[in-house]
Design an enzyme around this catalytic site. Sequence first.
Site, short mmCIF file in Angstrom:
data_model
loop_
_atom_site.label_atom_id
_atom_site.label_comp_id
_atom_site.label_asym_id
_atom_site.label_seq_id
_atom_site.Cartn_x
_atom_site.Cartn_y
_atom_site.Cartn_z
N ASP A 168 -2.88 -7.06 6.92
CA ASP A 168 -4.29 -6.70 6.71
C ASP A 168 -4.77 -7.24 5.36
O ASP A 168 -4.53 -8.40 5.06
CB ASP A 168 -4.48 -5.19 6.90
CG ASP A 168 -3.74 -4.36 5.86
OD1 ASP A 168 -2.74 -4.86 5.29
OD2 ASP A 168 -4.15 -3.21 5.59
N GLU A 198 4.39 -6.57 7.30
CA GLU A 198 3.95 -5.38 8.03
C GLU A 198 4.44 -5.26 9.47
O GLU A 198 4.49 -4.15 10.01
CB GLU A 198 2.42 -5.29 8.02
CG GLU A 198 1.81 -5.00 6.64
CD GLU A 198 1.56 -6.24 5.82
OE1 GLU A 198 1.98 -7.36 6.23
OE2 GLU A 198 0.96 -6.11 4.75
N GLY A 205 -0.60 -5.15 0.34
CA GLY A 205 -1.71 -4.78 -0.54
C GLY A 205 -1.68 -5.46 -1.90
O GLY A 205 -2.72 -5.64 -2.53
N GLY A 245 0.83 -1.20 0.00
CA GLY A 245 0.00 0.00 0.00
C GLY A 245 0.87 1.25 0.00
O GLY A 245 2.09 1.17 0.02
C1 QUE Z 1 6.06 -3.47 5.00
C2 QUE Z 1 5.08 -2.95 4.20
C3 QUE Z 1 5.41 -2.30 3.00
C4 QUE Z 1 6.75 -2.21 2.65
C5 QUE Z 1 7.74 -2.75 3.47
C6 QUE Z 1 7.38 -3.36 4.65
C7 QUE Z 1 4.43 -1.71 2.13
C8 QUE Z 1 4.90 -1.03 0.97
C9 QUE Z 1 6.26 -0.97 0.67
C10 QUE Z 1 6.83 -0.28 -0.45
C11 QUE Z 1 8.00 -0.74 -1.03
C12 QUE Z 1 8.59 -0.06 -2.09
C13 QUE Z 1 8.04 1.10 -2.56
C14 QUE Z 1 6.88 1.58 -1.96
C15 QUE Z 1 6.30 0.91 -0.91
O1 QUE Z 1 7.13 -1.59 1.51
O2 QUE Z 1 3.21 -1.79 2.40
O3 QUE Z 1 6.33 2.71 -2.41
O4 QUE Z 1 8.60 1.80 -3.59
O5 QUE Z 1 4.00 -0.45 0.14
O6 QUE Z 1 8.34 -3.88 5.46
O7 QUE Z 1 3.78 -3.05 4.55
#
Ligand code: QUE
Length: 333
Positions: free
Chosen positions: A144, A136, A113, A64
């Site tokens: 979730d 998470e 997500g 997400g």
């Molecule tokens: C736990 C998470 C997320 C995460 C890393 C976690 C998550 C998420 C991202 C993520 C990774 C790379 C991106 C970005 C988001 O990492 O939900 O925009 O470029 O979106 O340990 O829940």
Amino acid sequence: MSFIRTSVAGGVGEIVLDRPKALNALDQSMIDDMYVTLGEWGDDDSIETVLVTSASDRAFCAGGDIRAIREHAIDGDTESITRYFASEYRLDQLVADYPKPYVSLIDGAAMGGGLGISVHGEIRVVTEKALIAMPETAIGFFPDIGSTYFLPRLPEGVGMWLGLTGARIRGVDAVAVGMATHFVSSADLPAVAESIRSGASLADALASSGTEETSDVPLRKIGEYFADDNINAIVGGLRGAVGDDWAQEMVGLLENASPTSLWVTAAMITAGARSGLDECFDRELHAAEQITATNDFREGVRAVLVDKDRNPAFDPASIEEVDPAVVARIVGA
Ligand code: QUE
């Protein structure tokens, strides 16, 4: 400007996730656009099958838009937080209830997500490039997207293991535990996608799926150490397995997580085992609203996604110090 691309041809509606710089992390606009598109296609008799693919060669969808959620939390903008999670879970519920075949092609990272928009669908095709996780707890959040429904329905202990440790599994492992339905080599995936787009039956398009590879997920150990709903018991069991490198590696993953998130996650997965999917989403929405207001969430997202120092100051810092009343308030028990 949209981060999804849609097309319809030959009875197949395709959604391409196209936010490669963020590994297709789902922001509010992607959730809204997907929900509208899927709603229209669900009622459109000319569309028989929905296909979801990625424009990124690294990720299907990394999760997400958790950085934006942290900004809303800092601003005290609880309305935007509620809107985000309520609309995300409503999208996931639509995928679960979808009236026609919904096919995800997962040829890279699919986490958080990203699993919400795939695992609830009928067909989940993975390759050797797939990397699947619910990570998470490391950011002070909890698994979730309806995972509190599907995790407790995986083989013994596997859901608790994935949800607590954030362990990353490969495509072949995801098929072995039931999170994915088909394995296709990454090199063959474009041909499978073309076959689906050209209107072939899914049975024909996926006829050559399968692999010689075998899963190395240690199901026996997972059943031994993670088939429990008490964090003290799980961590105590792993710590006691002194000569077991795998067990000590799992201790390391758990020590990386927010202690409060670990207790919340165990309680949510335990409760989800006896709940329907809609009830799991309701419980997750309450918990998401509560946990995003905590210091651990701001701090976890800061350490992993903003400053990237991977050194969060979680409070409390140990599982023994977590207040059961705080966990009960977040879970809503
Ligand atoms: C736990 C998470 C997320 C995460 C890393 C976690 C998550 C998420 C991202 C993520 C990774 C790379 C991106 C970005 C988001 O990492 O939900 O925009 O470029 O979106 O340990 O829940």
